[in-house]
Design a protein around this motif. Structure first.
Motif, short mmCIF file in Angstrom:
data_model
loop_
_atom_site.label_atom_id
_atom_site.label_comp_id
_atom_site.label_asym_id
_atom_site.label_seq_id
_atom_site.Cartn_x
_atom_site.Cartn_y
_atom_site.Cartn_z
N ARG A 96 0.93 -1.07 -0.06
CA ARG A 96 0.19 0.50 -0.07
C ARG A 96 1.00 1.27 -0.34
NH1 ARG A 96 -3.64 -0.56 4.73
NH2 ARG A 96 -1.52 -2.17 6.12
N HIS A 97 2.17 0.86 0.39
CA HIS A 97 2.78 2.64 0.53
C HIS A 97 3.45 2.45 -0.93
CE1 HIS A 97 5.68 -0.80 0.99
NE2 HIS A 97 6.46 -0.18 1.24
N LEU A 98 3.92 1.99 -1.56
CA LEU A 98 4.22 2.10 -2.68
C LEU A 98 3.51 2.27 -3.43
CD1 LEU A 98 6.78 -1.42 -2.40
CD2 LEU A 98 7.26 0.74 -2.67
N THR A 99 1.59 1.56 -3.85
CA THR A 99 1.08 2.11 -4.37
C THR A 99 0.62 3.79 -3.79
OG1 THR A 99 -0.17 0.62 -4.27
CG2 THR A 99 -1.68 1.63 -4.41
N LEU A 100 1.33 4.30 -2.61
CA LEU A 100 0.92 5.64 -3.10
C LEU A 100 1.42 6.96 -3.48
CD1 LEU A 100 -0.50 5.99 1.26
CD2 LEU A 100 -2.08 5.95 -1.19
N GLN A 101 3.26 6.16 -3.64
CA GLN A 101 4.28 6.81 -4.01
C GLN A 101 4.49 6.68 -5.48
OE1 GLN A 101 7.99 5.43 -1.74
NE2 GLN A 101 8.92 4.80 -4.42
N LEU A 102 3.23 5.37 -5.78
CA LEU A 102 3.41 5.59 -7.23
C LEU A 102 2.40 6.92 -7.77
CD1 LEU A 102 4.16 4.08 -9.51
CD2 LEU A 102 2.17 2.94 -9.72
N VAL A 145 11.22 15.07 -16.31
CA VAL A 145 10.34 14.14 -17.05
C VAL A 145 11.23 12.52 -16.82
CG1 VAL A 145 8.64 13.99 -18.52
CG2 VAL A 145 8.98 15.75 -18.21
N VAL A 146 12.18 12.72 -17.72
CA VAL A 146 12.91 11.30 -17.54
C VAL A 146 13.43 10.43 -16.05
CG1 VAL A 146 14.50 10.52 -18.80
CG2 VAL A 146 13.74 12.10 -20.23
N ASP A 147 13.46 11.35 -14.90
CA ASP A 147 14.05 11.42 -14.03
C ASP A 147 13.11 11.37 -13.84
OD1 ASP A 147 16.03 11.39 -11.69
OD2 ASP A 147 15.04 12.58 -11.32
N LEU A 148 12.03 11.59 -13.51
CA LEU A 148 10.45 11.10 -12.81
C LEU A 148 9.99 10.11 -13.14
CD1 LEU A 148 8.87 14.84 -12.19
CD2 LEU A 148 10.26 13.37 -10.25
N VAL A 155 8.98 6.88 -11.36
CA VAL A 155 7.33 5.56 -11.48
C VAL A 155 8.06 4.56 -11.97
CG1 VAL A 155 5.50 5.50 -12.81
CG2 VAL A 155 6.49 8.16 -12.13
N GLU A 156 8.43 3.91 -12.88
CA GLU A 156 9.16 2.37 -12.94
C GLU A 156 9.96 2.05 -12.38
OE1 GLU A 156 8.31 0.72 -16.00
OE2 GLU A 156 7.26 3.08 -16.80
N ALA A 206 9.04 -2.29 -7.94
CA ALA A 206 8.87 -2.59 -6.31
C ALA A 206 8.12 -2.91 -5.64
CB ALA A 206 9.31 -0.87 -5.74
N ILE A 207 7.06 -2.67 -7.01
CA ILE A 207 5.32 -3.07 -6.41
C ILE A 207 5.33 -4.81 -6.97
CG2 ILE A 207 2.85 -3.52 -7.00
CD1 ILE A 207 3.36 0.23 -7.09
N GLU A 208 6.08 -4.89 -8.12
CA GLU A 208 5.81 -6.49 -8.59
C GLU A 208 6.34 -7.09 -7.28
OE1 GLU A 208 8.18 -8.20 -12.52
OE2 GLU A 208 7.79 -6.28 -12.32
N LYS A 209 7.42 -6.65 -6.83
CA LYS A 209 8.43 -7.36 -5.85
C LYS A 209 7.70 -7.67 -5.19
CE LYS A 209 12.90 -6.82 -7.98
NZ LYS A 209 13.50 -7.84 -8.65
#
Length: 369
Positions: free
Chosen positions: A105-111, A163-166, A170-171, A176-179
Motif C-alpha cells: 500500500r505504501h508503494l501504491t501511494l508513492q506511485l 520528466v525522464v528522471d521522474l 515511476v518505473e 518495487a510493487i511487482e517484487k
C-alpha cells in the motif's frame, strides 16, 4: 405300529451312515493338497540358479554419499513490508507461481505521487516548448535578445530531463510493487518456512526454502587417488534401502580439498523417487581393471548389515556366502567372497530360503547345470 417304528429306525440309521461316509470322503479330499504340499516341501524349495563367472572389472571402493538437489535456495524478500501470505511447507510449485505476498500500500501511494509529479513536469515542458517557439520568432525580427532564447532553451532541456528522471522513478516504484509478490524462480517444493503472516519483513529476509525435487545428484567426497579412474557417464553401483541400483557419473570437481584430500563426485539421480538428504553408499573405481568373480545382480540378498548370496552344493542344499560388492557389468556384479567359478547361485526363489535347506529345480535348469 411296530412295523412303522422299525422303518423309521432303519431310515435314521441309513441317513447317519450316509453323512458319516460323506464326511470321511470330504476329509480325505481336503487332506490331499496338504499332503501334496508336504511332499513338494520334502523335495526342496523350487529355485532358479545361475553360475559364477570371471571377467575383467575395475576394483572399487565403497564410499558414503548424500542425495542433493541441483537447485536448493532460500527465497528472500526484495521489499520491506508486512507479510500478508506465505505458501505452506510441502507444497509443490511451478516456476512463476506465487509463494508470498507483502503489503504494497505504501508503494501504491508513492506511485500515485510520482505520476502526479511526472504530469507537472510534463506541463512545464509543454509550456517551455511554446515559449521557445515564440521567442525564436521574436529573435528573428530582432524583437528579443538572443540571451533570452538561450535561457528558454536551457530551461526546456532541464524540464525534459526532469520528466525522464521522474518517469524512471515511476518505473522503479512499479518494479518495487511487482517484487512485493514473490514468485518461484524454478519448479520445486517448499521445504521450510522462515517467517509467518503478519510479520514485518525487511529487505533480504529469507522467507522459504525452495528445493528442486526432480533434478537430483548424489554427492560423494572421494579420495583424490581415484580421480584417474573416473569416466564421465560411466555407471557405478549405489546401495540404497536394501536396493542395489546403477547410476551414471555426471561430473566431478577438478580441485580437491587440501585438508581432507578429497574431491566432489556427482552422480545423476534425476527421476529417482528419493528425498534430498537421503544417505546412500556408492561404489567407485579405485584401480585399473583386473579379473574378478561376477554373479547375477538378482543373486544378491541385501540386508542392512550384510550382503550375501545363496549357493547350491552337491547335496542340493542352500549355503549362505557373505560377499563384498564391487562394480556392475550389465546384469552382473563383481563380488569378493568364498566363491569359485561355476559355483551355482540362487537367482530366483531365495527370498525366504535359509542356509542348509533343500532346493530343487525344473528339468531345464538341471540340464543347464
Amino acid at each position: 405300529m411296530n412295523i412303522m417304528n422299525n422303518e423309521k429306525s432303519l431310515n435314521k440309521a441309513t441317513s447317519l451312515w450316509f453323512k458319516a461316509t460323506l464326511f470321511v470322503s470330504m476329509s480325505t479330499l481336503l487332506c490331499l493338497p496338504a499332503q501334496a504340499n508336504n511332499n513338494d516341501q520334502d523335495k526342496g524349495h523350487l529355485v532358479s540358479v545361475d553360475v559364477v563367472k570371471k571377467e575383467q572389472v575395475n576394483p572399487s571402493i565403497w564410499l558414503p554419499g548424500n542425495v542433493i538437489s541441483r537447485k536448493n535456495a532460500p527465497i528472500s524478500a526484495e521489499q520491506t513490508g508486512q507479510l500478508l501470505w506465505l505458501e505452506e511447507v510441502g507444497v509443490d510449485v511451478e516456476k512463476g507461481d506465487v509463494i508470498a505476498r507483502i503489503d504494497a500500500r505504501h508503494l501504491t501511494l508513492q506511485l500515485a505521487r510520482q505520476k502526479a509529479q511526472v504530469k507537472k513536469a510534463q506541463a512545464d515542458v509543454d509550456y517551455l516548448r511554446v515559449q521557445k517557439q515564440r521567442i525564436a520568432k521574436l529573435t528573428e525580427k530582432n524583437n528579443s535578445a538572443v540571451s533570452e532564447y538561450e535561457k528558454v532553451t536551457k530551461d526546456l532541456i532541464v524540464a525534459e530531463n526532469d520528466v525522464v528522471d521522474l518517469s524512471i522513478a515511476v518505473e522503479q516504484t512499479l518494479l518495487a510493487i511487482e517484487k512485493t509478490t514473490i514468485v518461484a524462480p524454478f519448479t520445486g517444493n517448499i521445504s521450510q518456512r522462515f517467517a509467518h503472516e503478519g510479520e514485518l519483513i525487511t529487505l533480504g529476509r529469507p522467507l522459504v526454502q525452495l528445493v528442486d525435487t526432480q533434478n537430483l545428484d548424489i554427492k560423494v567426497a572421494a579420495p583424490l587417488t581415484i580421480a584417474p579412474f573416473l569416466k564421465r557417464n560411466a555407471t557405478v553401483m549405489v546401495k540404497w534401502q536394501n536396493q542395489l541400483i546403477t547410476l551414471p557419473i555426471r561430473t566431478w570437481s577438478q580441485a580437491g580439498e587440501q585438508s581432507s584430500r578429497t574431491f566432489d563426485v556427482r552422480l545423476a539421480a534425476s527421476g529417482l523417487n528419493i528425498l534430498s538428504g537421503t544417505p546412500v553408499t556408492v561404489s567407485l573405481p579405485k584401480q585399473q581393471a583386473k579379473e574378478a568373480l561376477l554373479v547375477p545382480r538378482d543373486a544378491l540378498v541385501l540386508r542392512e548389515n550384510e550382503t550375501y548370496v545363496l549357493t547350491v552344493d552337491k547335496e542340493l542344499q542352500a549355503q549362505k556366502v557373505s560377499v563384498l560388492v564391487g562394480q556392475g557389468v550389465d546384469d552382473w556384479v563383481s563380488v569378493m567372497g568364498n566363491l569359485s567359478v561355476n559355483d551355482s547361485v540362487v537367482v530366483r526363489g531365495g527370498e525366504r530360503l535359509q542356509s542348509g535347506q533343500k532346493v530343487r529345480f525344473n528339468n531345464a535348469l538341471v540340464a543347464k547345470l
